[in-house]
Scaffold this active site. Structure first.
Site, PDB file in Angstrom:
ATOM      1  N   GLU A  42      39.220  43.501  39.234  1.00 57.01           N
ATOM      2  CA  GLU A  42      39.743  42.748  40.385  1.00 57.01           C
ATOM      3  C   GLU A  42      40.683  43.599  41.236  1.00 57.01           C
ATOM      4  O   GLU A  42      41.559  43.067  41.916  1.00 57.01           O
ATOM      5  CB  GLU A  42      40.483  41.495  39.884  1.00 57.01           C
ATOM      6  N   PHE A  78      42.264  31.854  34.637  1.00 57.10           N
ATOM      7  CA  PHE A  78      41.419  30.936  35.417  1.00 57.10           C
ATOM      8  C   PHE A  78      40.488  31.743  36.319  1.00 57.10           C
ATOM      9  O   PHE A  78      40.932  32.643  37.039  1.00 57.10           O
ATOM     10  CB  PHE A  78      42.301  30.013  36.279  1.00 57.10           C
TER      11      PHE A  78
HETATM   12  C1  SIN Z   1      37.646  35.036  40.009  1.00 56.42           C
HETATM   13  O1  SIN Z   1      36.471  34.878  39.658  1.00 56.42           O
HETATM   14  O2  SIN Z   1      38.521  34.323  39.508  1.00 56.42           O
HETATM   15  C2  SIN Z   1      38.086  36.070  40.984  1.00 56.42           C
HETATM   16  C3  SIN Z   1      37.155  36.328  42.104  1.00 56.42           C
HETATM   17  C4  SIN Z   1      35.908  37.064  41.699  1.00 56.42           C
HETATM   18  O3  SIN Z   1      35.986  38.041  40.935  1.00 56.42           O
HETATM   19  O4  SIN Z   1      34.821  36.658  42.112  1.00 56.42           O
END
Ligand code: SIN
Length: 233
Positions: free
Chosen positions: A106, A15
């Site tokens: 991440e 997700f």
């Molecule tokens: C995500 O998009 O689910 C995590 C946060 C991001 O990388 O902006």
């Protein structure tokens, strides 16, 4: 059945509620709009590697458990029950590669969690992996004054580009998911950033004069439970 009540399957889903919405992982074979509940999306995660630098971190989104968020003093004092985003199905033979790619993408304070995802078409919920910067990670900023946050986002930049492009891309990506997928926190910050840009172009504002917001008053403690105690005290 999985612990969260969703059926166990061989399928692997991720997700995305931030950049993953408009910048998908490699090798997905289905992209499904929908939402998760129990969380609040906020620009409360410092970014040293994508939209800022270690010296001048930008701000990106994270998810905060709704009950914990409710214990905090947030100038944006309401949040939609549904956190809209996109789920991606990853084929079994690509899961390891995608996980490795995302663990690097991440890496800056985000950890892996699992949450039920509700497809917008009303089909059965899906267990999804989600990257969250929890309040006990070093990059978590806690509540931010919206104008100071918008100014901070306006001036920040990192290896993945301008911080304000991340914000405006998120606003656009959310608007494209469904007629009800907007997020007032994201829209308010986007409107403030557009106003800063308008004033700067009109010569009414010197952005060099922006004070960097004091990082935050959020006291770092070793666990979310302790954090909760600290905030309520
Ligand atoms: C995500 O998009 O689910 C995590 C946060 C991001 O990388 O902006």
């Amino acid at each position: 059945m999985a612990a969260n009540g969703t059926p166990e399957t061989d399928e692997f889903w991720i997700f995305g509620y931030g950049s993953l919405i408009w910048k998908p992982p490699p090798h997905y074979d289905r992209r499904v709009p929908g939402w998760v509940t129990g969380y609040v999306r906020r620009f409360w995660q410092a970014s040293q590697d994508h939209r800022g630098t270690p010296e001048e971190p930008g701000r990106v989104v994270t998810l905060i458990e709704r009950s914990f968020w409710a214990s905090l003093a947030d100038a944006h004092d309401s949040a939609p029950e549904k956190v809209w985003g996109t789920a991606y199905r990853i084929k079994a033979d690509k899961v390891a590669e995608v996980k490795e790619y995302l663990d690097i993408r991440e890496i800056n304070g985000y950890t892996i969690h699992y949450t039920p995802f509700h497809p917008a078409d009303g089909s059965a919920s899906i267990r999804t992996l989600v990257y969250i910067g929890t309040p006990d990670n070093d990059q978590f900023t806690g509540p931010q004054d919206p104008q100071a946050l918008a100014e901070h986002i306006y001036v920040s930049e990192g290896p993945s580009g301008l911080n304000r492009d991340y914000l405006l891309s998120l606003e656009k990506a959310l608007d494209e998911l469904s007629p009800e997928s907007g997020d007032a926190h994201v829209t308010d910050l986007s409107n403030r950033v557009r106003e800063i840009e308008r004033k700067r172009r009109a010569g009414e504002l010197q952005v060099e004069g922006f004070e960097r917001p004091v990082s935050h008053e959020f006291k770092k403690v070793s666990s979310v439970d302790e954090q909760e105690e600290t905030e309520k005290a």
